[in-house]
Motif scaffolding. Structure first.
Motif, PDB file in Angstrom:
ATOM      1  N   MET A 185       0.844  -1.182   0.000  1.00 47.98           N
ATOM      2  CA  MET A 185       0.000   0.000   0.000  1.00 47.98           C
ATOM      3  C   MET A 185       0.890   1.247   0.000  1.00 47.98           C
ATOM      4  N   LYS A 186       0.659   2.115  -0.960  1.00 49.12           N
ATOM      5  CA  LYS A 186       1.400   3.377  -1.018  1.00 49.12           C
ATOM      6  C   LYS A 186       0.742   4.390  -0.094  1.00 49.12           C
ATOM      7  N   TYR A 187       1.580   5.154   0.590  1.00 55.53           N
ATOM      8  CA  TYR A 187       1.063   6.192   1.479  1.00 55.53           C
ATOM      9  C   TYR A 187       0.987   7.544   0.791  1.00 55.53           C
ATOM     10  N   ALA A 188       1.589   7.673  -0.377  1.00 51.88           N
ATOM     11  CA  ALA A 188       1.549   8.932  -1.130  1.00 51.88           C
ATOM     12  C   ALA A 188       1.539   8.602  -2.618  1.00 51.88           C
ATOM     13  N   GLN A 189       1.146   9.571  -3.404  1.00 53.75           N
ATOM     14  CA  GLN A 189       1.122   9.428  -4.857  1.00 53.75           C
ATOM     15  C   GLN A 189       2.164  10.365  -5.465  1.00 53.75           C
ATOM     16  N   VAL A 190       2.429  10.187  -6.739  1.00 60.81           N
ATOM     17  CA  VAL A 190       3.416  11.013  -7.431  1.00 60.81           C
ATOM     18  C   VAL A 190       3.061  12.493  -7.310  1.00 60.81           C
ATOM     19  N   ALA A 191       1.782  12.817  -7.423  1.00 54.16           N
ATOM     20  CA  ALA A 191       1.345  14.223  -7.304  1.00 54.16           C
ATOM     21  C   ALA A 191       1.672  14.792  -5.931  1.00 54.16           C
ATOM     22  N   ASP A 192       1.608  13.953  -4.893  1.00 54.25           N
ATOM     23  CA  ASP A 192       1.953  14.407  -3.542  1.00 54.25           C
ATOM     24  C   ASP A 192       3.435  14.763  -3.447  1.00 54.25           C
ATOM     25  N   VAL A 193       4.283  13.972  -4.097  1.00 57.54           N
ATOM     26  CA  VAL A 193       5.721  14.239  -4.098  1.00 57.54           C
ATOM     27  C   VAL A 193       6.002  15.549  -4.846  1.00 57.54           C
ATOM     28  N   GLU A 194       5.318  15.757  -5.972  1.00 55.51           N
ATOM     29  CA  GLU A 194       5.526  16.971  -6.768  1.00 55.51           C
ATOM     30  C   GLU A 194       5.061  18.226  -6.041  1.00 55.51           C
ATOM     31  N   ALA A 195       3.984  18.117  -5.278  1.00 53.79           N
ATOM     32  CA  ALA A 195       3.416  19.275  -4.583  1.00 53.79           C
ATOM     33  C   ALA A 195       4.443  19.856  -3.617  1.00 53.79           C
ATOM     34  N   GLY A 196       4.756  21.115  -3.785  1.00 54.60           N
ATOM     35  CA  GLY A 196       5.717  21.781  -2.919  1.00 54.60           C
ATOM     36  C   GLY A 196       7.155  21.393  -3.193  1.00 54.60           C
ATOM     37  N   PHE A 197       7.390  20.647  -4.260  1.00 53.75           N
ATOM     38  CA  PHE A 197       8.745  20.196  -4.591  1.00 53.75           C
ATOM     39  C   PHE A 197       9.112  20.740  -5.964  1.00 53.75           C
ATOM     40  N   ARG A 198       8.816  20.000  -7.014  1.00 50.48           N
ATOM     41  CA  ARG A 198       9.053  20.438  -8.381  1.00 50.48           C
ATOM     42  C   ARG A 198       8.323  19.485  -9.317  1.00 50.48           C
ATOM     43  N   PRO A 199       8.024  19.935 -10.527  1.00 51.27           N
ATOM     44  CA  PRO A 199       7.404  19.022 -11.498  1.00 51.27           C
ATOM     45  C   PRO A 199       8.402  17.935 -11.910  1.00 51.27           C
ATOM     46  N   GLY A 254       8.662  12.538 -17.296  1.00 52.62           N
ATOM     47  CA  GLY A 254       8.090  11.201 -17.466  1.00 52.62           C
ATOM     48  C   GLY A 254       8.877  10.097 -16.796  1.00 52.62           C
ATOM     49  N   GLU A 255      10.182  10.078 -17.002  1.00 51.27           N
ATOM     50  CA  GLU A 255      11.033   9.042 -16.408  1.00 51.27           C
ATOM     51  C   GLU A 255      11.078   9.170 -14.889  1.00 51.27           C
ATOM     52  N   GLU A 256      11.129  10.403 -14.402  1.00 46.68           N
ATOM     53  CA  GLU A 256      11.151  10.627 -12.951  1.00 46.68           C
ATOM     54  C   GLU A 256       9.841  10.187 -12.302  1.00 46.68           C
ATOM     55  N   ARG A 257       8.736  10.373 -13.011  1.00 41.75           N
ATOM     56  CA  ARG A 257       7.437   9.962 -12.477  1.00 41.75           C
ATOM     57  C   ARG A 257       7.375   8.447 -12.294  1.00 41.75           C
ATOM     58  N   ILE A 258       7.925   7.712 -13.247  1.00 40.31           N
ATOM     59  CA  ILE A 258       7.954   6.251 -13.152  1.00 40.31           C
ATOM     60  C   ILE A 258       8.831   5.824 -11.976  1.00 40.31           C
ATOM     61  N   ARG A 259      10.007   6.444 -11.872  1.00 34.82           N
ATOM     62  CA  ARG A 259      10.922   6.142 -10.767  1.00 34.82           C
ATOM     63  C   ARG A 259      10.292   6.515  -9.432  1.00 34.82           C
ATOM     64  N   CYS A 260       9.636   7.668  -9.384  1.00 32.33           N
ATOM     65  CA  CYS A 260       8.983   8.144  -8.167  1.00 32.33           C
ATOM     66  C   CYS A 260       7.929   7.140  -7.698  1.00 32.33           C
ATOM     67  N   ASP A 261       7.127   6.630  -8.621  1.00 35.41           N
ATOM     68  CA  ASP A 261       6.078   5.673  -8.285  1.00 35.41           C
ATOM     69  C   ASP A 261       6.674   4.404  -7.668  1.00 35.41           C
ATOM     70  N   ALA A 262       7.766   3.915  -8.252  1.00 37.81           N
ATOM     71  CA  ALA A 262       8.430   2.723  -7.714  1.00 37.81           C
ATOM     72  C   ALA A 262       9.041   3.001  -6.344  1.00 37.81           C
ATOM     73  N   LEU A 263       9.638   4.176  -6.183  1.00 36.85           N
ATOM     74  CA  LEU A 263      10.232   4.538  -4.893  1.00 36.85           C
ATOM     75  C   LEU A 263       9.174   4.681  -3.806  1.00 36.85           C
ATOM     76  N   LEU A 264       7.983   5.143  -4.167  1.00 35.85           N
ATOM     77  CA  LEU A 264       6.905   5.271  -3.185  1.00 35.85           C
ATOM     78  C   LEU A 264       6.484   3.902  -2.655  1.00 35.85           C
ATOM     79  N   ASP A 265       6.478   2.891  -3.539  1.00 33.41           N
ATOM     80  CA  ASP A 265       6.194   1.528  -3.084  1.00 33.41           C
ATOM     81  C   ASP A 265       7.234   1.076  -2.068  1.00 33.41           C
TER      82      ASP A 265
END
Length: 124
Positions: free
Chosen positions: A1-15, A18-29
């Motif tokens: 179960m993920k506790y955050a989504q990619v949009a949550d990571v981007e919020a208050g951080f930076r956009p 595409g490649e970073e979004r895929i990596r971000c999703d895996a890192l959230l897991d």
């Protein structure tokens, strides 16, 4: 179960691209597994915040310095013709998701100092 989504990571951080979004999703897991190993009973909002913080440390600033310096390095040096590098890591290793002192505090697992004598139970 993920506790955050990619949009949550981007919020208050930076956009993220595409490649970073895929990596971000895996890192959230992965971050969620680490968080649950420490304290699965922590408040959900704290788990989401910690997951975002962990992933942001690994994604870095996305600027020109990305890849030049290890993420999480608190000190470093580099030389030129002598081919020398030296880094001191503040938390985990490069590429490793880790919990900072604040993250642990948010999860309710901050370091506690104490002592116990094995002879205490024998004294009566």
């Amino acid at each position: 179960m993920k506790y955050a989504q990619v949009a949550d990571v981007e919020a208050g951080f930076r956009p993220l691209d595409g490649e970073e979004r895929i990596r971000c999703d895996a890192l959230l897991d992965e971050a969620s597994i680490v968080i649950d190993a420490c304290n699965s009973e922590a408040p959900e909002e704290n788990k989401a915040l910690v997951a975002c913080r962990m992933v942001r440390r690994q994604l870095g600033d996305g600027g020109q310095t990305a890849g030049m310096y290890p993420i999480g390095a608190s000190q470093g040096s580099a030389s030129a013709l002598g081919y020398s590098q030296s880094w001191t890591m503040a938390g985990g290793s490069v590429g490793e998701l880790y919990l900072s002192k604040l993250d642990k505090k948010l999860l309710g697992v901050s370091s506690k100092i104490g002592i116990r004598s094995p002879l205490e139970g024998m004294l009566r």
